[in-house]
Structures are given as C-alpha cells and as structure tokens.
Scaffold this active site. Structure first.
Site, short mmCIF file in Angstrom:
data_model
loop_
_atom_site.label_atom_id
_atom_site.label_comp_id
_atom_site.label_asym_id
_atom_site.label_seq_id
_atom_site.Cartn_x
_atom_site.Cartn_y
_atom_site.Cartn_z
N HIS A 118 8.26 -2.43 6.16
CA HIS A 118 6.95 -1.83 5.90
C HIS A 118 6.13 -2.78 5.03
O HIS A 118 6.65 -3.63 4.34
CB HIS A 118 7.17 -0.50 5.15
CG HIS A 118 5.97 0.02 4.44
ND1 HIS A 118 5.67 -0.31 3.13
CD2 HIS A 118 4.99 0.87 4.84
CE1 HIS A 118 4.57 0.31 2.76
NE2 HIS A 118 4.13 1.03 3.77
N LYS A 155 0.77 1.28 16.23
CA LYS A 155 1.30 2.49 15.60
C LYS A 155 0.18 3.39 15.15
O LYS A 155 -0.85 2.93 14.67
CB LYS A 155 2.17 2.11 14.39
CG LYS A 155 2.90 3.31 13.77
CD LYS A 155 3.91 2.87 12.72
CE LYS A 155 3.29 2.59 11.38
NZ LYS A 155 4.30 2.28 10.34
N ASN A 170 0.83 -1.20 0.00
CA ASN A 170 0.00 0.00 0.00
C ASN A 170 0.87 1.25 0.00
O ASN A 170 2.02 1.25 0.41
CB ASN A 170 -0.92 -0.02 1.22
CG ASN A 170 -0.15 0.07 2.51
OD1 ASN A 170 0.24 1.14 2.95
ND2 ASN A 170 0.07 -1.07 3.15
N GLU A 182 5.67 -5.39 9.85
CA GLU A 182 4.48 -4.60 10.03
C GLU A 182 3.25 -5.46 9.76
O GLU A 182 3.31 -6.46 9.05
CB GLU A 182 4.48 -3.40 9.07
CG GLU A 182 3.36 -2.40 9.30
CD GLU A 182 3.52 -1.14 8.46
OE1 GLU A 182 3.08 -0.08 8.92
OE2 GLU A 182 4.09 -1.23 7.35
N LYS A 227 -0.65 7.51 13.29
CA LYS A 227 -0.12 8.57 12.46
C LYS A 227 -0.02 9.87 13.24
O LYS A 227 -0.82 10.15 14.14
CB LYS A 227 -1.01 8.77 11.24
CG LYS A 227 -1.14 7.53 10.36
CD LYS A 227 0.20 7.06 9.84
CE LYS A 227 0.05 5.87 8.91
NZ LYS A 227 1.36 5.40 8.39
N GLU A 262 11.15 3.00 4.47
CA GLU A 262 10.12 2.39 3.64
C GLU A 262 10.00 3.03 2.27
O GLU A 262 9.47 2.41 1.34
CB GLU A 262 8.76 2.43 4.34
CG GLU A 262 8.14 3.83 4.42
CD GLU A 262 6.76 3.80 5.06
OE1 GLU A 262 5.80 4.16 4.36
OE2 GLU A 262 6.65 3.44 6.23
N ASP A 286 4.20 7.77 13.41
CA ASP A 286 4.68 7.82 12.03
C ASP A 286 4.23 9.13 11.38
O ASP A 286 3.04 9.38 11.24
CB ASP A 286 4.10 6.63 11.27
CG ASP A 286 4.52 6.57 9.81
OD1 ASP A 286 5.38 7.37 9.40
OD2 ASP A 286 3.99 5.70 9.09
N ASP A 324 11.19 -2.17 2.23
CA ASP A 324 10.08 -3.05 1.83
C ASP A 324 10.40 -3.64 0.47
O ASP A 324 10.43 -2.94 -0.54
CB ASP A 324 8.78 -2.24 1.79
CG ASP A 324 7.56 -3.04 1.39
OD1 ASP A 324 7.71 -4.20 0.97
OD2 ASP A 324 6.45 -2.49 1.49
N GLU A 383 8.83 7.69 13.52
CA GLU A 383 9.08 7.20 12.17
C GLU A 383 9.03 8.31 11.13
O GLU A 383 8.14 9.15 11.14
CB GLU A 383 8.03 6.13 11.82
CG GLU A 383 8.17 5.54 10.43
CD GLU A 383 7.16 4.43 10.20
OE1 GLU A 383 6.85 4.17 9.01
OE2 GLU A 383 6.66 3.83 11.17
#
Length: 388
Positions: free
Chosen positions: A321, A181, A53, A340, A183, A264, A212, A291, A238
């Site tokens: 990620h 986690k 994603n 993750e 945002k 990531e 993050d 990733d 992050e």
C-alpha cells in the site's frame, strides 16, 4: 560520520474524496529530512522520508521521542561495521529505546517515516539507487528493474456520477495501467455493484478491476459482498473487515474463492504473522499489502519478509500500500510483486520520478541515487526547502 539533524514538517494532503471509512478533508503527512555530515558534490547528504496517506502526520511524536533519541545517541553507535555508513538497524534500535512491545499504532508511522529517510541517506552515501543496494545486501545482486504497478482511485466524492467514474478509470488505462482499483462499502451493495459494472464496461481485454472496502464491513456485510462480487472477474477484494479480525478474514477466504488482499493496516511483523497464522489466506492467490512507511520502516519490513518465507509465502505475493517510491525500491530490490500507485491523488508525494511512464502495467526504475526523490521536481522542491 554522523547524523547532525533530523527535521520534520507537517503538510496537508487534503481532498474532498472519501472511502468507506474516512474522508480526506483534513488529512496530513509528515515530511522528514535526515541531515548527515557526509559531503557529496560539495553538499551534505540528506535523506528524505514521508508517511503514507490514510494516517496523519506524526510530528509531535517524532520531536518528543524518536528524534531526540537518535541525536542523543553516541554517533559511532549508529554506524555500520565498516564505520563508513549509517546502520539503519542501529538507528531503529535507538528510536525504539524505552518503547514497550505491542501497541503498534501511530508510533509505527513515526518510526517508519524516519527509517525511510535513513535508508535514503544510506543509499546516497553509497552512491547507489536504494533498489541496487537492497539487491546487493539481501538478494542476489540483480534487482528487478521492471515493476508492476496498479492505479488506485475510484473514491467517493461530491457530485461524482457514473460517467465521471468511468472517465477517471479510463484515464488510468490510457496512461498504461492494466489494473485499476475503486472503493466499495460507501454507497450500499446495489450502488456499489452498479459502480463496479460501469467500470468493467470501459475496461478492455487484459485490464482488471480491484475493489477495496477499507475494513468497513461486519461479518454479514462482508460475506454478502463476497457473494455478490463472486460473479465478477476481479483482481482482488480488499480488506473486507477490521484488519485485526483474523477470524472474519478467514471466513471470507473460505466463502470467496477468488483473490483477497489485506495487510495495509497491520503495523508490525507480529501482527503480520498473526494474519498469516489465523487469517485463512491462500498463498497461491491472495495478496499482502504491508506498507513499510506505516509499519516501523524497512528494518521491520525485512523481519516481515523473513517471517513470510518461514511460512512458505513468496515475497511476490506482496504488493505494498501507499504508492510511494520507497516501496518501489523495495519491490525492485527484494523481489516483491509490485506496488500501488496514485496517478492523480496526494500530490506531490504520490507518483514516480519525472519521465517515468507506465507501459503495459509496468514501470522501469531509473538510475537515481537513494530512493530517487530528487527525480520528482515538485516533490523535491518541498524536500530541499526542509533541508535548508
């Protein structure tokens, strides 16, 4: 033995959520099937892959450049030295024919998606879980079956209040996660501090919160957040700034004594190496999130792991990620620090095979051939339809 077809289909994974930088209202991904002429249990072996994603589907690029190069290659040139299986490095080299170095943007996603499907096919031809094959080829033969996973969520979305955020995080810890986690960077520092504090209020001893920023901050904002976040016992802070701004990353590392995480959005071994050289990261506390599904696949990820060892970084500092089963297999087979997880988002592509549960922040890898996609029924229905 040969690859007889490579098929791609673009799927929506849209959602009203947003992070500090983008919303996911029009997000897509590419699902790929690599069809071989090898027959197991009366059916052709097919390998599957999809991109993580946050980056859109890459079907046009695959169909115009990378798929034709593989299918037009001499079939024996894509086999390993035994002639009994596909050589992922040879397929990778075929895909990258006539590609100039540098510019590791969207093409790395296209290549990484096909590469995932190739490795799935290779392990299925061997009749082994991918993590076992990787441990035998690149490790000591003994995979880590028990893998740390954390729950990624805490996005901004319309109508969400603090109570709903608490409920979301509590739902993850109720399912066995010990690290969650959320945002930051999408609501301002004061609002983000309040969001952090209400999450910490529902965490129990032994449970941790990571935050993050998705690369949103300029220098002053990144440092202001670092100062504010220092009062909390966070699992990590992050991607505070642009992923290629290694000077900013180094400044934040000098100012913030607690763990950072990034990587990531670096899509090649070369960019990863520049982060290690110039980003000021601390090998004893910081985390790397490269990733493979976004960065040219496992063939390139193996080069990145070799580079890390040359710089005295342990693979245990890598927690990729993406929340996909490919990275779970890499973590188990190559000794990474974990992976993750998206317990509720980006379905059916996120999550684990059916019946795999989180306990104490860890999952145990099941014995499924290849990457194990066939063990996740809702996902495999899409894959089987693509394979035909």
């Amino acid at each position: 033995m040969r690859i007889v077809d490579i098929r791609e289909r673009t799927f929506p994974i849209s959602s009203p959520i947003r992070n500090a930088y983008i919303d996911f209202s029009k997000m897509t991904l590419s699902l790929v099937a690599v069809v071989t002429d090898v027959v197991r249990d009366g059916r052709p072996v097919v390998g599957y892959g999809f991109n993580s994603n946050g980056r859109y589907g890459q079907g046009t690029m695959m169909r115009e450049r990378f798929v034709p190069r593989v299918l037009e290659a001499e079939p024996t040139s894509l086999l390993d030295e035994t002639g009994d299986n596909i050589d992922p490095a040879a397929v990778w080299a075929a895909m990258m024919t006539n590609e100039k170095p540098g510019g590791h943007g969207e093409r790395s996603v296209a290549v990484g998606t096909i590469d995932m499907a190739v490795w799935d096919a290779v392990a299925k031809i061997e009749g082994k879980p991918l993590f076992q094959l990787l441990a035998e080829r690149y490790g000591d033969g003994e995979p880590d079956r028990r893998i740390f996973v954390y729950a990624a969520g805490g996005y901004y979305y319309p109508g969400q209040d603090l109570g709903a955020l608490q409920d979301e995080m509590r739902s993850y810890t109720d399912r066995g996660y010990t690290v969650v986690k959320k945002k930051i960077g999408g609501a301002g520092l004061d609002a983000d501090r309040r969001r952090i504090e209400v999450v910490l209020d529902v965490l129990e001893p032994g449970q941790r919160l990571a935050v993050d920023a998705n690369g949103r901050f300029d220098r002053d904002t990144a440092l202001a957040y670092a100062d504010a976040l220092a009062q909390y016992d966070l699992f990590w802070y992050e991607e505070p700034g642009d992923p290629l701004d290694f000077e900013l990353q180094a400044e934040v590392a000098a100012a913030y004594d607690k763990p950072l995480a990034t990587g990531e959005d670096l899509f090649s071994m070369q960019d990863a190496r520049n982060l290690i050289r110039y980003g000021g990261l601390r090998r004893d506390k910081d985390w790397l999130q490269f990733d493979c599904a976004l960065s040219y696949g496992l063939v390139e990820y193996l080069r990145t792991l070799d580079m890390l060892r040359e710089h005295d970084w342990s693979p245990r500092r890598c927690i990729p990620h993406g929340g996909h089963q490919m990275s779970l297999n890499i973590a188990a087979g190559l000794g990474l620090g974990g992976n993750e997880s998206y317990p509720d988002l980006f379905q059916p592509f996120g999550g684990f095979p059916d019946g795999v549960e989180v306990a104490g922040g860890y999952i145990t890898m099941p014995d499924l051939p290849g990457i194990g996609f066939e063990g996740k029924c809702d996902l495999y229905r899409l894959m089987a339809d693509l394979a035909g």
